[in-house]
Design an enzyme around this catalytic site. Structure first.
Site, PDB file in Angstrom:
ATOM      1  N   ASP A 184       0.863  -1.169   0.000  1.00 50.48           N
ATOM      2  CA  ASP A 184       0.000   0.000   0.000  1.00 50.48           C
ATOM      3  C   ASP A 184       0.903   1.223   0.000  1.00 50.48           C
ATOM      4  O   ASP A 184       1.827   1.317   0.806  1.00 50.48           O
ATOM      5  CB  ASP A 184      -0.892   0.006   1.246  1.00 50.48           C
ATOM      6  CG  ASP A 184      -1.760   1.254   1.291  1.00 50.48           C
ATOM      7  OD1 ASP A 184      -2.619   1.390   0.412  1.00 50.48           O
ATOM      8  OD2 ASP A 184      -1.552   2.095   2.188  1.00 50.48           O
ATOM      9  N   GLU A 272      -1.414  -1.402  -5.624  1.00 52.90           N
ATOM     10  CA  GLU A 272      -2.526  -0.617  -6.138  1.00 52.90           C
ATOM     11  C   GLU A 272      -2.203  -0.119  -7.531  1.00 52.90           C
ATOM     12  O   GLU A 272      -1.097   0.333  -7.792  1.00 52.90           O
ATOM     13  CB  GLU A 272      -2.739   0.618  -5.259  1.00 52.90           C
ATOM     14  CG  GLU A 272      -3.139   0.318  -3.858  1.00 52.90           C
ATOM     15  CD  GLU A 272      -3.002   1.568  -3.015  1.00 52.90           C
ATOM     16  OE1 GLU A 272      -3.977   2.301  -2.926  1.00 52.90           O
ATOM     17  OE2 GLU A 272      -1.923   1.810  -2.480  1.00 52.90           O
ATOM     18  N   CYS A 339     -13.000  -2.968   5.942  1.00 46.86           N
ATOM     19  CA  CYS A 339     -12.418  -3.608   7.111  1.00 46.86           C
ATOM     20  C   CYS A 339     -11.791  -4.930   6.671  1.00 46.86           C
ATOM     21  O   CYS A 339     -12.428  -5.733   5.999  1.00 46.86           O
ATOM     22  CB  CYS A 339     -13.509  -3.857   8.147  1.00 46.86           C
ATOM     23  SG  CYS A 339     -12.968  -4.871   9.517  1.00 46.86           S
ATOM     24  N   CYS A 342     -13.897  -7.963   8.728  1.00 46.05           N
ATOM     25  CA  CYS A 342     -15.278  -8.355   8.440  1.00 46.05           C
ATOM     26  C   CYS A 342     -15.759  -7.889   7.073  1.00 46.05           C
ATOM     27  O   CYS A 342     -16.904  -8.114   6.715  1.00 46.05           O
ATOM     28  CB  CYS A 342     -16.206  -7.855   9.533  1.00 46.05           C
ATOM     29  SG  CYS A 342     -16.455  -6.070   9.470  1.00 46.05           S
ATOM     30  N   CYS A 358     -13.204   0.010  12.407  1.00 48.85           N
ATOM     31  CA  CYS A 358     -14.408  -0.499  11.761  1.00 48.85           C
ATOM     32  C   CYS A 358     -15.637  -0.128  12.604  1.00 48.85           C
ATOM     33  O   CYS A 358     -15.673  -0.395  13.806  1.00 48.85           O
ATOM     34  CB  CYS A 358     -14.313  -2.011  11.607  1.00 48.85           C
ATOM     35  SG  CYS A 358     -15.749  -2.723  10.826  1.00 48.85           S
ATOM     36  N   ASP A 368      -2.806   2.073   6.804  1.00 44.96           N
ATOM     37  CA  ASP A 368      -2.046   1.566   5.654  1.00 44.96           C
ATOM     38  C   ASP A 368      -1.958   0.043   5.684  1.00 44.96           C
ATOM     39  O   ASP A 368      -2.037  -0.630   4.657  1.00 44.96           O
ATOM     40  CB  ASP A 368      -0.633   2.153   5.642  1.00 44.96           C
ATOM     41  CG  ASP A 368      -0.652   3.653   5.412  1.00 44.96           C
ATOM     42  OD1 ASP A 368      -1.555   4.116   4.697  1.00 44.96           O
ATOM     43  OD2 ASP A 368       0.223   4.348   5.953  1.00 44.96           O
TER      44      ASP A 368
HETATM   45 ZN    ZN Z   1     -14.976  -4.886  10.698  1.00 51.07          ZN
END
Ligand code: ZN
Length: 401
Positions: A184, A272, A339, A342, A358, A368
């Site tokens: 990143d 990226e 996130c 999740c 999150c 990062d």
């Molecule tokens: Zn999460």
């Protein structure tokens, strides 16, 4: 596998040699600009442009004439190489497969003082010295051993010094890399890498521009107070140019160290797919549609360009290809807002620049690092289609596999 490499060394010059170098560079520039103007004229009149063979024929006529007879002073090869470059530049400019290429432009002394000797049989290298046609023996600061078969030599001028660049072809003896890493790119931390084994590797940038910004400002201020094109103005201008070159050198050197470490230890590099050109576009906008956050964006632009993201990508690509590796671009959409535990995607997850929190599961991490983990997850899914992070059931597992 045979690979192409280039060694660049600074030349040791004296006024006599420099005079010759400037003379030959000038002749090359003259030839380029002469045929460039001719081709522009032909294009304006909807005529076919001249190809290399035709230009070469014309240049021989020029040499034979009284008016342009001075061209005979320069080695014939370097003039031919310039014409070949011009021919290639036109071909690339019209090539639809290379949409970023533009038609060639006029050469300027300050920017384009270089020439190339294409015939390795004509030069010899011995004891940190090189023999070149019509120039004789030139010494240079040889900072490393030259390995491989010599292909050509290019002499160029930049910020007060002449350099020699030797292109060689050699057998690739580098050890093959293993494993993968996701990168990143950031402003505060230049590169944050996460490996397959969830190891975190952080590389900081040099911020060479930021560090020298004040000094540069001062030099530029002094420059603005001098009479344009006066002797003192030229002296001051040179100081500004040298500082710019020094900033760029520091940055490039640092990036080489980073890209070397990454490519040596990791074969597959997910990163990226950033369009640096678009990202660093000015936010000013037009008079009808003024942009927002102009000064903040300008600051970010400076930082992005200061870090040299584009150059890092270029270095990673060629270095990893030498070690049997590959750079795989990943769509950067949502990587910073998702996130990595999740897969919940929300702008609110990124309350501050540095930390990720999150709002769904309360997971906290360095922003990062979180993004790098998302890139790794996306990379693992690359063989199928790109799956938007918010559609992924669980990060690290692929829906389509
Ligand atoms: Zn999460």
């Amino acid at each position: 596998m045979i690979i192409k490499k280039a060694y660049k060394f600074r030349l040791k010059t004296n006024p006599v040699i420099e005079q010759k170098l400037w003379l030959y560079a000038g002749h090359c520039r003259f030839v380029w600009n002469y045929f460039w103007a001719m081709n522009q004229f032909r294009l304006e009149n909807k005529q076919r442009i001249l190809r290399y063979a035709e230009m070469d024929y014309w240049s021989k006529l020029l040499k034979a004439s009284d008016e342009y007879g001075f061209l005979k002073e320069a080695p014939a090869h370097i003039l031919q190489q310039k014409l070949k470059d011009l021919d290639k530049a036109y071909q690339d400019g019209f090539d639809r497969n290379q949409p970023h290429k533009r038609l060639p432009t006029k050469r300027k002394k300050a920017l384009h003082s270089s020439f190339r000797f294409p015939e390795p049989k004509q030069f010899k290298i011995k004891n940190k010295r090189i023999f070149l046609p019509k120039l004789g023996w030139l010494s240079f600061f040889q900072s490393q051993k030259i390995e491989g078969e010599l292909k050509n030599a290019t002499l160029s001028y930049k910020a007060g010094h002449w350099y020699i660049s030797l292109q060689v072809e050699c057998e690739n003896t580098l050890a093959q890399a293993k494993g993968s890493i996701a990168l990143d790119l950031g402003v505060a931390q230049l590169v944050t890498g996460v490996t397959e084994a969830n190891e975190v590797k952080i590389f900081t940038g040099t911020h060479s521009y930021r560090k020298q910004e004040q000094k540069l400002k001062l030099l530029q201020q002094k420059l603005s107070r001098k009479v344009k094109f006066s002797k003192n103005w030229s002296k001051q201008k040179r100081k500004v140019q040298y500082l710019h070159a020094s900033i760029a050198n520091t940055r490039r050197h640092h990036l080489h160290k980073i890209s070397h470490t990454i490519c040596k230890n990791h074969a597959v590099i997910y990163m990226e797919d950033l369009k640096v050109k678009n990202m660093s576009k000015s936010a000013k906008g037009s008079i009808e549609h003024p942009g927002r956050n102009v000064s903040a964006k300008a600051g970010l632009n400076k930082s992005i360009l200061d870090q040299g993201w584009g150059e890092l990508r270029r270095q990673l690509e060629y270095k990893s290809s030498w070690r049997g590796g590959i750079v795989i671009p990943i769509n950067p959409q949502y990587t910073s807002q998702t996130c990595s535990r999740c897969s919940y995607t929300d702008k609110e997850n990124r309350k501050t620049q540095a930390t990720f929190e999150c709002t769904a599961c309360g997971f906290q991490m360095n922003a990062d690092e979180n993004a790098a983990r998302n890139i790794m997850a996306a990379g693992l899914c690359r063989d199928g289609l790109w799956i938007e992070p918010h559609k992924r059931s669980k990060v690290g597992t692929c829906v389509n596999v």
